[in-house]
Design a protein around this motif. Sequence first.
Motif, short mmCIF file in Angstrom:
data_model
loop_
_atom_site.label_atom_id
_atom_site.label_comp_id
_atom_site.label_asym_id
_atom_site.label_seq_id
_atom_site.Cartn_x
_atom_site.Cartn_y
_atom_site.Cartn_z
N THR A 129 0.35 -0.70 0.05
CA THR A 129 -0.11 -0.03 0.53
C THR A 129 0.91 1.10 0.25
N TYR A 130 0.34 1.92 -1.05
CA TYR A 130 1.29 3.59 -0.40
C TYR A 130 1.01 4.75 -0.03
N TRP A 131 1.68 5.01 0.76
CA TRP A 131 0.96 6.12 1.52
C TRP A 131 0.92 7.55 1.12
N SER A 132 0.31 8.63 0.91
CA SER A 132 0.86 9.89 0.37
C SER A 132 -1.11 10.42 2.00
N ASN A 133 -1.02 12.19 1.23
CA ASN A 133 -1.99 12.61 2.16
C ASN A 133 -2.93 12.87 1.08
N GLU A 134 -3.94 13.60 0.92
CA GLU A 134 -5.07 14.84 -0.46
C GLU A 134 -5.00 15.31 -0.37
N ASN A 135 -3.98 16.09 0.55
CA ASN A 135 -3.91 18.11 0.31
C ASN A 135 -2.60 17.88 -0.81
N GLN A 169 -4.18 10.71 7.08
CA GLN A 169 -5.30 11.50 7.56
C GLN A 169 -4.67 13.03 8.64
N PRO A 170 -4.58 14.17 8.26
CA PRO A 170 -3.52 15.36 8.68
C PRO A 170 -4.40 14.98 10.05
#
Length: 285
Positions: A129-135, A169-170
């Motif tokens: 699973t690759y993790w980033s954030n939406e913003n 989620q920030p």
Amino acid sequence: MKLHAIEAGNFKLDGGAMFGVVPKVLWNKTNPADANNQIDLAARCLLIEDGNRLILIDTGMGNKQSDKFFGFYNMWGDFDLQRSLKEKGFSKDDITDVFLTHLHFDHCGGAVSWNDSQTGYEPTFKNATYWSNENHWDWATKPNPREKASFLSENILPLQESGQLKFVQPNSNPNEIVSDLNFGVLFVDGHTEKQMIPHIKYQDKTIVFCADLLPTAGHIPLPYVMGYDTRPLLTLGEKEQFLKNAAANNYYLYLEHDAHNPIITLQETEKGVRLNEVFSINDIL
């Protein structure tokens, strides 16, 4: 839990760009430049072995770009992402999670590779699973002119197209454990929108993966801010608070880009927060 340093390759960048408005006569003392005014940099990733999870933080530049592209960065040494994983006893297919602090090419290029026929791209880590954030994802996929050369679509879009992408989620508390990852994350916006800085509880220590909030030990003084930062005045405030917290709490700072000082601690002095100790990887991990 075990932590492993994963060396994804060394490169060089212009020292003036790395230190912004700071004169060369100052930064050259800690980060000496070569005849081309370039300084040594690393792409030092971190692998977290936690139960049945193998979490890789950042991936370096990868190897799919052209010789002309890599020629701009004067790659040096013999470090390689997949070879470094193999030396630790793992393969790319063992990785369960890839956490990307941000999507500049020197942090996420290794996340995507050519397919077998070299007709297209695919995630390097097929089981992860690759993790980033939406913003940050929105920022990177609709880049501003200043950062456009750092956000390469071939490094980014295949992650979403594969269905392997998830968003963190920030939150405002780096001591709050992020669901599914078992470490805390500090979100900062000076270098780029919502860069993520992992805070990892390891034995009796807090290991902070500094990414581009603190690229090298030479960047500790507050005005030493990269020319690449999109909001340098915001970086100043974020950096000041971070450095004070790091000194007060004896954080061990894992420097992704410092080719010669892998892990450091800080101390308060009459001149502000300054370097305390330098550690080798084997000293701490």
